[in-house]
Write an enzyme that holds these catalytic residues in place. Structure first.
Site, short mmCIF file in Angstrom:
data_model
loop_
_atom_site.label_atom_id
_atom_site.label_comp_id
_atom_site.label_asym_id
_atom_site.label_seq_id
_atom_site.Cartn_x
_atom_site.Cartn_y
_atom_site.Cartn_z
N HIS A 2 0.84 -1.21 0.00
CA HIS A 2 0.00 0.00 0.00
C HIS A 2 0.87 1.26 0.00
O HIS A 2 2.04 1.21 -0.32
CB HIS A 2 -0.99 -0.05 1.16
CG HIS A 2 -1.79 -1.32 1.17
ND1 HIS A 2 -2.88 -1.53 0.37
CD2 HIS A 2 -1.60 -2.49 1.86
CE1 HIS A 2 -3.35 -2.75 0.57
NE2 HIS A 2 -2.59 -3.36 1.46
N GLU A 21 -2.06 0.38 7.75
CA GLU A 21 -1.21 -0.68 7.21
C GLU A 21 -0.01 -0.11 6.45
O GLU A 21 1.11 -0.61 6.59
CB GLU A 21 -2.03 -1.58 6.28
CG GLU A 21 -1.24 -2.75 5.70
CD GLU A 21 -2.07 -3.66 4.83
OE1 GLU A 21 -1.53 -4.69 4.37
OE2 GLU A 21 -3.26 -3.35 4.60
N HIS A 78 2.77 -7.17 4.33
CA HIS A 78 1.42 -6.65 4.56
C HIS A 78 0.98 -6.89 6.00
O HIS A 78 1.59 -7.68 6.72
CB HIS A 78 0.43 -7.32 3.61
CG HIS A 78 0.60 -6.91 2.18
ND1 HIS A 78 -0.22 -6.01 1.55
CD2 HIS A 78 1.53 -7.29 1.26
CE1 HIS A 78 0.19 -5.83 0.30
NE2 HIS A 78 1.25 -6.60 0.11
N GLU A 105 1.61 -11.76 5.67
CA GLU A 105 0.53 -11.04 6.36
C GLU A 105 0.82 -11.12 7.86
O GLU A 105 0.64 -12.15 8.50
CB GLU A 105 -0.83 -11.67 6.05
CG GLU A 105 -1.28 -11.48 4.60
CD GLU A 105 -1.90 -10.11 4.34
OE1 GLU A 105 -1.84 -9.24 5.24
OE2 GLU A 105 -2.45 -9.92 3.25
#
Length: 225
Positions: free
Chosen positions: A9, A23, A77, A140
């Site tokens: 992101h 995030e 992430h 993640e």
């Protein structure tokens, strides 16, 4: 070898947002820690898809790695959706190397972050995994919308642990060796000498003490011998 680190992101895309966290900020912090730690190893060139808060299309991220002809791609992430724990992903149709790298890196991250639920080693058709031409992994790292996970993610020490796990996994997977510690330089005879400057000589100790007080007020360290 060349490693590309991708902080998920960024810019107008904050990623998942919850519990006062974004995030995009967490992924960039973790990636910068990974980058710094990897520079301690021999023969490694480390590149970042972004070094600040900017937006990049998924295709751009993969294109950076492909243009560099990288040996490995790591996309970092933070999860969301009401779960907890850590999981990693590789592309749906991986080769043997990609599977082997995931096995090692996943295990080392779990070891580094401690008492966290292991959600498993998974496969997915994510763009950054599909479009990169080299072995790649997407991690993640906990759930931003889980209060307990978020409390960990607010700790700089925990972010360092996440980064350390990534680095240990990459080093183990690729057989990287740390750079030798530089040997301390032997001091020359000249460097070993110590010079003192005398600023007064008195027959009366009180006069010496008075000068010491004056020097200390001016910020100097003074002794009477």
């Amino acid at each position: 070898m060349k490693i590309v680190l991708d902080a998920g992101h960024g810019g107008t895309d904050p990623g998942a947002v919850a519990n006062g966290l974004k995030e995009k900020d967490l992924t960039l912090a973790i990636v910068k820690h990974i980058h710094r730690m990897l520079t301690e190893y021999e023969g490694v060139e480390v590149f970042l898809t972004r070094v600040d808060d900017r937006f990049l299309e998924l295709e751009e991220r993969a294109a950076i790695a492909n243009k560099l002809n990288a040996d490995y791609f790591v996309s970092v992430h933070i999860n969301s959706g009401g779960g907890t724990g850590f999981e990693s992903f590789i592309f749906n149709n991986p080769d043997a190397k990609t599977i082997a790298y995931q096995n090692v890196i996943h295990s080392e991250i779990m070891r580094a972050i401690g008492n966290v639920k292991d959600r498993g080693k998974k496969r997915a058709n994510y763009a950054v995994l599909r479009k990169t031409k080299m072995p790649a992994i997407l991690t993640e790292n906990l759930f931003i919308d889980n209060p307990n996970d978020a409390a960990k993610l607010k700790s700089e020490q925990f972010l360092l642990q996440i980064a350390y796990g990534h680095v240990e996994g990459i080093a183990k997977a690729f057989g990287l060796k740390k750079k030798a510690e530089p040997q301390p330089k032997e001091k020359t005879t000249q460097e070993k000498k110590l010079y003192r400057v005398q600023v007064g000589a008195f027959s009366d100790r009180k006069n010496a003490e008075r000068l010491v007080e004056e020097l200390k007020k001016k910020g100097y360290s003074a002794v009477i011998v």
